[in-house]
Design a protein around this motif. Sequence first.
Motif, mmCIF file in Angstrom:
data_model
loop_
_atom_site.group_PDB
_atom_site.id
_atom_site.type_symbol
_atom_site.label_atom_id
_atom_site.label_comp_id
_atom_site.label_asym_id
_atom_site.label_seq_id
_atom_site.Cartn_x
_atom_site.Cartn_y
_atom_site.Cartn_z
ATOM 1 N N ASN A 101 9.542 33.324 -12.966
ATOM 2 C CA ASN A 101 8.189 33.033 -13.437
ATOM 3 C C ASN A 101 7.153 33.355 -12.354
ATOM 4 N N LEU A 102 7.458 32.969 -11.138
ATOM 5 C CA LEU A 102 6.519 33.240 -10.046
ATOM 6 C C LEU A 102 6.348 34.742 -9.830
ATOM 7 N N LEU A 103 7.436 35.471 -9.849
ATOM 8 C CA LEU A 103 7.363 36.913 -9.627
ATOM 9 C C LEU A 103 6.591 37.618 -10.733
ATOM 10 N N MET A 104 6.642 37.065 -11.958
ATOM 11 C CA MET A 104 5.834 37.622 -13.037
ATOM 12 C C MET A 104 4.348 37.533 -12.701
ATOM 13 N N GLY A 105 3.967 36.469 -12.001
ATOM 14 C CA GLY A 105 2.564 36.325 -11.610
ATOM 15 C C GLY A 105 2.133 37.326 -10.563
ATOM 16 N N GLY A 106 3.083 37.906 -9.843
ATOM 17 C CA GLY A 106 2.737 38.876 -8.800
ATOM 18 C C GLY A 106 2.995 40.312 -9.215
ATOM 19 N N ALA B 276 4.451 40.191 -2.734
ATOM 20 C CA ALA B 276 5.106 39.193 -3.575
ATOM 21 C C ALA B 276 5.960 38.253 -2.732
ATOM 22 N N ALA B 277 6.647 38.804 -1.727
ATOM 23 C CA ALA B 277 7.464 37.964 -0.838
ATOM 24 C C ALA B 277 6.596 36.990 -0.063
ATOM 25 N N ASP B 278 5.448 37.474 0.422
ATOM 26 C CA ASP B 278 4.512 36.588 1.126
ATOM 27 C C ASP B 278 3.987 35.515 0.174
ATOM 28 N N GLY B 279 3.759 35.917 -1.085
ATOM 29 C CA GLY B 279 3.264 34.969 -2.070
ATOM 30 C C GLY B 279 4.259 33.854 -2.328
ATOM 31 N N LEU B 280 5.538 34.209 -2.409
ATOM 32 C CA LEU B 280 6.568 33.194 -2.613
ATOM 33 C C LEU B 280 6.585 32.201 -1.461
ATOM 34 N N ASP B 281 6.461 32.713 -0.237
ATOM 35 C CA ASP B 281 6.439 31.826 0.929
ATOM 36 C C ASP B 281 5.273 30.851 0.841
ATOM 37 N N THR B 282 4.112 31.362 0.408
ATOM 38 C CA THR B 282 2.928 30.505 0.296
ATOM 39 C C THR B 282 3.125 29.429 -0.761
ATOM 40 N N VAL B 283 3.616 29.835 -1.928
ATOM 41 C CA VAL B 283 3.803 28.886 -3.025
ATOM 42 C C VAL B 283 4.839 27.829 -2.663
ATOM 43 N N TYR B 284 5.950 28.252 -2.080
ATOM 44 C CA TYR B 284 6.986 27.292 -1.721
ATOM 45 C C TYR B 284 6.524 26.371 -0.596
ATOM 46 N N GLY B 285 5.640 26.874 0.256
ATOM 47 C CA GLY B 285 5.080 26.015 1.292
ATOM 48 C C GLY B 285 4.173 24.945 0.713
#
Length: 262
Positions: free
Chosen positions: A102-107, A115-124
């Motif tokens: 779901n998160l990757l769909m947003g990116g 997208a990898a940086d975005g995942l780090d931000t969201v999980y943080g």
Amino acid sequence: MLALNNIQILYDRAIEAVRDVSLEVAQGTIVALLGSNGAGKSTILKAISGVLYQEDGEIMSGSILLDGERISGAAPRDIVCKGLLQVPEGRALFATLTVEENLLMGGFTRSRSEAADGLDTVYGLFPRIKERRTQVAGYLSGGEQQMVAVGRALMGRPRLLMLDEPSLGLAPQIVDTIFEAIIKLNAESAMTVLLVEQNAQLALQTASYGYIIENGRIVLDGPAEKLRSNNDVQEFYLGFSGGERRSMRDVKHYKRRKRWLS
């Protein structure tokens, strides 16, 4: 940054949902849009996002500008690519996909590294959903789903994030987590936020400026602190009344825009 100028919106070219609404969201601010159910709040967000057509809605007059460029009538994908993203009411996750899918769909508009940086931000911001990143989103709690919905929008690296009732139906602890993330993003990255929220107390504590909409019209706006201290706002929205609740339209001394009096 964002400006709506005298917007009129109709559904099925017959039902007027919004009339002559004008509002501004300055870059780097959090602006709240308050109102009761059916006042037109969600309709305004859908108009900005370009998805009114899904419900046979249409902007009949007025304009929506992002950084001075007209976006009313633009395709939703083009609006997203300009950095304007929305977290819809009800979350609207892909229930059969995992949290991370779901998160990757947003990116989808971003590169793999972004997208990898975005995942780090969201999980943080939301460690709780990091623990559940391989779980199917449809089996999460309502609060966890809302975190995923916010995170999915953040994956698009929004310049302006619009949230539609982010606290609806959630436990206070989850609401605190989500709003703390919003405030943090605004403070640290100057992300602009347009917040639609029925919890007026929470919204006016979070925002720097607010608009109140009734029956499709803006009836009052001003700095959030000033709205919090307004007697009529306290009575109708903040529950500080000792008497009978009234409609905002019945408050004779209520400050309205000049066009409201015409």
